[in-house]
Scaffold this motif. Structure first.
Motif, PDB file in Angstrom:
ATOM      1  N   CYS A  18       0.939  -1.132   0.165  1.00  0.00           N
ATOM      2  CA  CYS A  18       0.157   0.053   0.117  1.00  0.00           C
ATOM      3  C   CYS A  18       0.880   1.259  -0.050  1.00  0.00           C
ATOM      4  CB  CYS A  18      -0.753   0.011   1.085  1.00  0.00           C
ATOM      5  SG  CYS A  18      -1.930  -1.379   1.466  1.00  0.00           S
ATOM      6  N   VAL A  19       0.308   2.425  -0.279  1.00  0.00           N
ATOM      7  CA  VAL A  19       1.045   3.542  -0.401  1.00  0.00           C
ATOM      8  C   VAL A  19       0.951   4.175   0.908  1.00  0.00           C
ATOM      9  CG1 VAL A  19       0.326   4.336  -2.894  1.00  0.00           C
ATOM     10  CG2 VAL A  19      -1.081   5.034  -0.849  1.00  0.00           C
ATOM     11  N   LEU A  37      -5.219  -4.889   4.830  1.00  0.00           N
ATOM     12  CA  LEU A  37      -6.043  -5.441   6.300  1.00  0.00           C
ATOM     13  C   LEU A  37      -7.052  -6.434   5.322  1.00  0.00           C
ATOM     14  CD1 LEU A  37      -6.011  -2.556   8.640  1.00  0.00           C
ATOM     15  CD2 LEU A  37      -4.616  -4.775   8.678  1.00  0.00           C
ATOM     16  N   SER A  38      -8.062  -7.143   6.327  1.00  0.00           N
ATOM     17  CA  SER A  38      -9.038  -7.877   5.797  1.00  0.00           C
ATOM     18  C   SER A  38     -10.166  -6.735   5.588  1.00  0.00           C
ATOM     19  CB  SER A  38      -9.521  -9.107   6.812  1.00  0.00           C
ATOM     20  OG  SER A  38      -9.934  -8.331   7.750  1.00  0.00           O
ATOM     21  N   ALA A  39     -11.496  -7.248   4.910  1.00  0.00           N
ATOM     22  CA  ALA A  39     -12.316  -6.106   4.719  1.00  0.00           C
ATOM     23  C   ALA A  39     -12.963  -5.693   6.339  1.00  0.00           C
ATOM     24  CB  ALA A  39     -13.569  -6.919   4.045  1.00  0.00           C
ATOM     25  N   ASN A  40     -12.843  -6.581   7.365  1.00  0.00           N
ATOM     26  CA  ASN A  40     -13.310  -5.787   8.610  1.00  0.00           C
ATOM     27  C   ASN A  40     -12.097  -5.086   9.259  1.00  0.00           C
ATOM     28  OD1 ASN A  40     -11.698  -8.163   9.250  1.00  0.00           O
ATOM     29  ND2 ASN A  40     -13.405  -9.216  10.259  1.00  0.00           N
ATOM     30  N   GLY A  41     -10.998  -4.837   8.873  1.00  0.00           N
ATOM     31  CA  GLY A  41     -10.042  -4.234   9.267  1.00  0.00           C
ATOM     32  C   GLY A  41      -8.914  -4.851  10.299  1.00  0.00           C
ATOM     33  N   ILE A  50      -5.176 -11.632   0.387  1.00  0.00           N
ATOM     34  CA  ILE A  50      -5.781 -10.505  -0.480  1.00  0.00           C
ATOM     35  C   ILE A  50      -6.400  -9.682   0.387  1.00  0.00           C
ATOM     36  CG2 ILE A  50      -7.068  -9.762  -2.326  1.00  0.00           C
ATOM     37  CD1 ILE A  50      -4.555 -11.022  -3.386  1.00  0.00           C
ATOM     38  N   GLY A  51      -6.344  -8.246   0.558  1.00  0.00           N
ATOM     39  CA  GLY A  51      -7.102  -7.553   1.301  1.00  0.00           C
ATOM     40  C   GLY A  51      -7.274  -5.991   0.895  1.00  0.00           C
ATOM     41  N   TYR A  52      -7.487  -4.898   1.291  1.00  0.00           N
ATOM     42  CA  TYR A  52      -7.685  -3.642   1.157  1.00  0.00           C
ATOM     43  C   TYR A  52      -6.818  -2.970   1.943  1.00  0.00           C
ATOM     44  CZ  TYR A  52     -11.967  -5.885  -0.511  1.00  0.00           C
ATOM     45  OH  TYR A  52     -12.941  -6.434  -1.359  1.00  0.00           O
TER      46      TYR A  52
END
Length: 126
Positions: free
Chosen positions: A97-98, A104-108, A116-118
């Motif tokens: 990430c920048v 992290l997962s979709a629930n943080g 894979i996460g966000y």
């Protein structure tokens, strides 16, 4: 939109046009673990594509497009330095990430060493 002619849960797929496009295609049920550049079902989450790939919408952004009840995308490699809310791969470490965002997962929650996460901004405590 040719996908409207398929039954609920199916998408219109035309060979050579992974996002369906215009014209005649076949109504297809999308299975898990699609290969790179294949159409995928976003609702399968991390199982939508083979390892190292993420199911991204056909416009190559992180939005999700529902067609006849199927949120379809294209299996694409997860790139380094994803922006806030972007899909990331924990295996990329600090390059996932920048800036100070974390993968992290979709629930943080923490994902671990692989997955894979966000990209999310985590609060700092002093």
């Amino acid at each position: 939109d040719t996908s409207s002619e398929c039954m609920q849960g199916f998408v219109c797929y035309r060979a050579g046009s992974p996002n369906g496009g215009d014209g005649v295609g076949s109504c297809t049920f999308l299975s898990e673990y699609a290969r790179e550049e294949q159409i995928c079902n976003m609702d399968y989450g991390v199982d939508a594509c083979e390892s190292g790939l993420a199911c991204l919408d056909t416009m190559r952004t992180n939005s999700r497009m529902a067609v006849r009840g199927v949120r379809k995308g294209i299996c694409s490699p997860v790139r380094d330095f994803s922006r806030e809310g972007g899909v990331c791969d924990v295996a990329h470490g600090d390059d996932a990430c920048v800036n100070d965002y974390r993968c992290l997962s979709a629930n943080g929650r923490e994902i671990g060493n692989a997955g894979i996460g966000y990209c999310m901004n985590t609060p700092t405590f002093s």
